[in-house]
Design an enzyme around this catalytic site. Structure first.
Site, PDB file in Angstrom:
ATOM      1  N   ASN A   9       3.485   3.660   6.185  1.00  0.00           N
ATOM      2  CA  ASN A   9       2.293   2.814   6.252  1.00  0.00           C
ATOM      3  C   ASN A   9       2.391   1.842   7.428  1.00  0.00           C
ATOM      4  O   ASN A   9       2.013   0.681   7.335  1.00  0.00           O
ATOM      5  CB  ASN A   9       2.015   2.072   4.935  1.00  0.00           C
ATOM      6  CG  ASN A   9       3.068   1.034   4.584  1.00  0.00           C
ATOM      7  OD1 ASN A   9       4.232   1.179   4.913  1.00  0.00           O
ATOM      8  ND2 ASN A   9       2.645  -0.020   3.889  1.00  0.00           N
TER       9      ASN A   9
ATOM     10  N   LEU B 221      18.366   2.343   7.545  1.00  0.00           N
ATOM     11  CA  LEU B 221      18.297   3.085   8.802  1.00  0.00           C
ATOM     12  C   LEU B 221      17.445   2.287   9.790  1.00  0.00           C
ATOM     13  O   LEU B 221      16.306   1.941   9.495  1.00  0.00           O
ATOM     14  CB  LEU B 221      17.679   4.465   8.577  1.00  0.00           C
ATOM     15  CG  LEU B 221      17.650   5.415   9.784  1.00  0.00           C
ATOM     16  CD1 LEU B 221      19.066   5.728  10.271  1.00  0.00           C
ATOM     17  CD2 LEU B 221      16.914   6.700   9.452  1.00  0.00           C
ATOM     18  N   ASN B 222      18.031   2.008  10.946  1.00  0.00           N
ATOM     19  CA  ASN B 222      17.322   1.315  12.018  1.00  0.00           C
ATOM     20  C   ASN B 222      16.611   2.359  12.871  1.00  0.00           C
ATOM     21  O   ASN B 222      17.213   2.975  13.741  1.00  0.00           O
ATOM     22  CB  ASN B 222      18.306   0.492  12.859  1.00  0.00           C
ATOM     23  CG  ASN B 222      17.639  -0.159  14.062  1.00  0.00           C
ATOM     24  OD1 ASN B 222      16.419  -0.204  14.172  1.00  0.00           O
ATOM     25  ND2 ASN B 222      18.465  -0.653  14.977  1.00  0.00           N
TER      26      ASN B 222
ATOM     27  N   GLY C 219     -23.758  -8.035 -18.644  1.00  0.00           N
ATOM     28  CA  GLY C 219     -23.070  -9.113 -17.937  1.00  0.00           C
ATOM     29  C   GLY C 219     -21.988  -9.757 -18.773  1.00  0.00           C
ATOM     30  O   GLY C 219     -21.562  -9.225 -19.807  1.00  0.00           O
TER      31      GLY C 219
ATOM     32  N   ASP D 155      -5.253  -2.846  -0.834  1.00  0.00           N
ATOM     33  CA  ASP D 155      -3.884  -2.330  -0.826  1.00  0.00           C
ATOM     34  C   ASP D 155      -3.645  -1.293  -1.913  1.00  0.00           C
ATOM     35  O   ASP D 155      -2.688  -0.517  -1.825  1.00  0.00           O
ATOM     36  CB  ASP D 155      -2.885  -3.470  -1.028  1.00  0.00           C
ATOM     37  CG  ASP D 155      -2.523  -4.166   0.274  1.00  0.00           C
ATOM     38  OD1 ASP D 155      -2.527  -3.508   1.318  1.00  0.00           O
ATOM     39  OD2 ASP D 155      -2.228  -5.373   0.230  1.00  0.00           O
TER      40      ASP D 155
ATOM     41  N   SER E 184       0.818  -1.216   0.000  1.00  0.00           N
ATOM     42  CA  SER E 184       0.000   0.000   0.000  1.00  0.00           C
ATOM     43  C   SER E 184       0.854   1.269   0.000  1.00  0.00           C
ATOM     44  O   SER E 184       0.612   2.190  -0.776  1.00  0.00           O
ATOM     45  CB  SER E 184      -0.964   0.002   1.187  1.00  0.00           C
ATOM     46  OG  SER E 184      -0.270   0.035   2.415  1.00  0.00           O
TER      47      SER E 184
END
Length: 412
Positions: A109, A85-86, A249, A182, A19
């Site tokens: 997110n 990057l932690n 349809g 998503d 997402s």
């Protein structure tokens, strides 16, 4: 890139899976510089570990080489730069604050509350850069949701009601094969983000943009008043046809399926002519729209009987000659190779950063054409942390020794 609508804008991408990365993919395709921030301790974006993979051996279900890359990342990582990057490390905010200073947008997110717990929410970011727009895409919005508050596409489809809009009465719920939960939320996130950026340009003040997957998908479900239909005796789930728009349809031919949309009098007359049944146009059961709705079952049975033994090409030719909206029901693989969508770059070939077009793979393009600007996804997905030196060093000014120390400490 200079000719692209978002050229000069910088996005901090804190997203993972689908997402969020789809939102930043669109922004990248529109020309923004997207800096994808990935956790070095977990292998980065979770989609990096989604089978299948593409590498020197072609398409495989398991990773065999060091440069094998998941098809998910090949698609979602295009036109982005990757840094590691932690965010849980105490020193991480120093590097992130440097990125905030030079950026227009930050997108995440995470589940509701995670950004606040990490101390990197909009209040913190705006204290560094008042103009920054912080966008959050979550399952249920900033207030959180039921249970754990965690959401996956199937959970959102279930809660939104969309699963009960397809299929026939009495059948089990139908999960859409396309992960619509998503994919819808990031579209609204991009719209909201760009609106907030325009506001920031005018006022100098950014803001927080909050988009929920559940709200985005349920909003689309609400575009059709399904409960009102049921009160009037019109079934909400109608299978392969839509009686309230009859004839309408999907129907089987001798060698495939076709879709037919003929709700107006003119379209219905065209259908009857194509079938060689001009007499039906004067039949009281089918002469008006309300009559066709009242007798939808019989009408759709007539169409099905006419088409069942005929080749698809013959059916489509007859319907087209009589001005009736109709088309073949395609397989996804055929649809994404349509010369029209390829020529317009709404779908584009996927390439491995080292091995090029090692397989016949296609992915989403930017399905927007501009008269005086360019848009597109023309750079391969990055390796994990590929741009650490370029971003942290070249953009933020960290020395090689400082970056080495940060890596040794587990910060990057």
């Amino acid at each position: 890139m200079a000719d692209r609508p978002l050229a000069g804008r910088t996005v901090i991408d804190l997203t993972t899976a689908l997402s969020g990365p789809y939102a930043t993919l669109l922004l990248a395709g529109l020309g923004a510089r997207v800096i994808k921030v990935e956790n070095p301790l977990t292998g980065g974006d979770t989609s990096r570990n989604n089978a299948p993979y593409l590498g020197a051996d072609g398409l495989t279900l398991g990773r065999h080489g060091d440069d094998d890359m998941s098809v998910s990342m090949l698609l979602r990582g295009r036109n982005k730069e990757s840094v590691t990057l932690n965010l849980k490390h105490p020193k991480a905010r120093d590097l992130l604050s440097g990125l905030v200073r030079v950026s227009d947008i930050m997108i995440d997110n995470y589940s509701a509350g995670v950004m606040a717990r990490l101390g990197i929410g909009h209040d913190w970011a705006s204290s560094i850069n008042p103009r920054i727009v912080c966008t959050s895409i979550s399952g249920f919005g900033a207030q959180g949701g039921p249970g754990s508050g965690k959401a996956m596409d199937t959970i959102i489809q279930a809660l939104s009601g969309v699963m009960m809009t397809a299929g026939a009465p009495g059948e089990p719920p139908v999960r859409f094969g396309l992960p619509v939960g998503d994919l819808v939320a990031p579209l609204y996130a991009v719209i909201g983000t760009l609106a907030a950026v325009l506001r920031a340009d005018a006022t100098g003040q950014g803001q927080h943009v909050d988009v929920s997957m559940l709200g985005a998908l349920t909003s689309l479900v609400a575009c059709e008043p399904f409960d009102a239909y049921e009160k009037l005796g019109l079934p909400m789930r109608t299978g392969t046809t839509v009686p309230r728009l009859a004839p309408f349809g999907t129907f089987p031919a001798a060698d495939g399926w076709f879709a037919l949309c003929g709700p107006t009098d003119a379209f219905a007359r065209g259908l009857f002519a194509a079938m060689g049944r001009d007499d039906l146009a004067a039949d009281p059961r089918y002469a008006s729209r309300d009559a066709r709705v009242a007798n939808a079952g019989e009408l759709h049975s007539l169409v099905a009987s006419w088409a069942a033994d005929r080749p698809l090409a013959e059916i489509l030719d007859a319907l087209t000659r009589h001005g009736v909206p109709a088309a073949e029901v395609r397989e996804p693989g055929d649809a994404v190779r349509d010369p029209l969508v390829l020529e317009r770059e709404e779908v584009v070939p996927l390439e491995h950063p080292r091995h090029g077009r090692a397989a016949d793979l296609y992915g989403t393009g930017v399905p927007i054409r501009f008269s005086a600007s360019e848009a597109g996804l023309d750079r391969s997905a990055p390796a994990l942390g590929e741009h650490n030196a370029e971003i942290y060093g070249g953009l933020l000014g960290y020395s090689d020794d400082e970056l080495k120390a940060l890596a040794e400490e587990g910060v990057i």
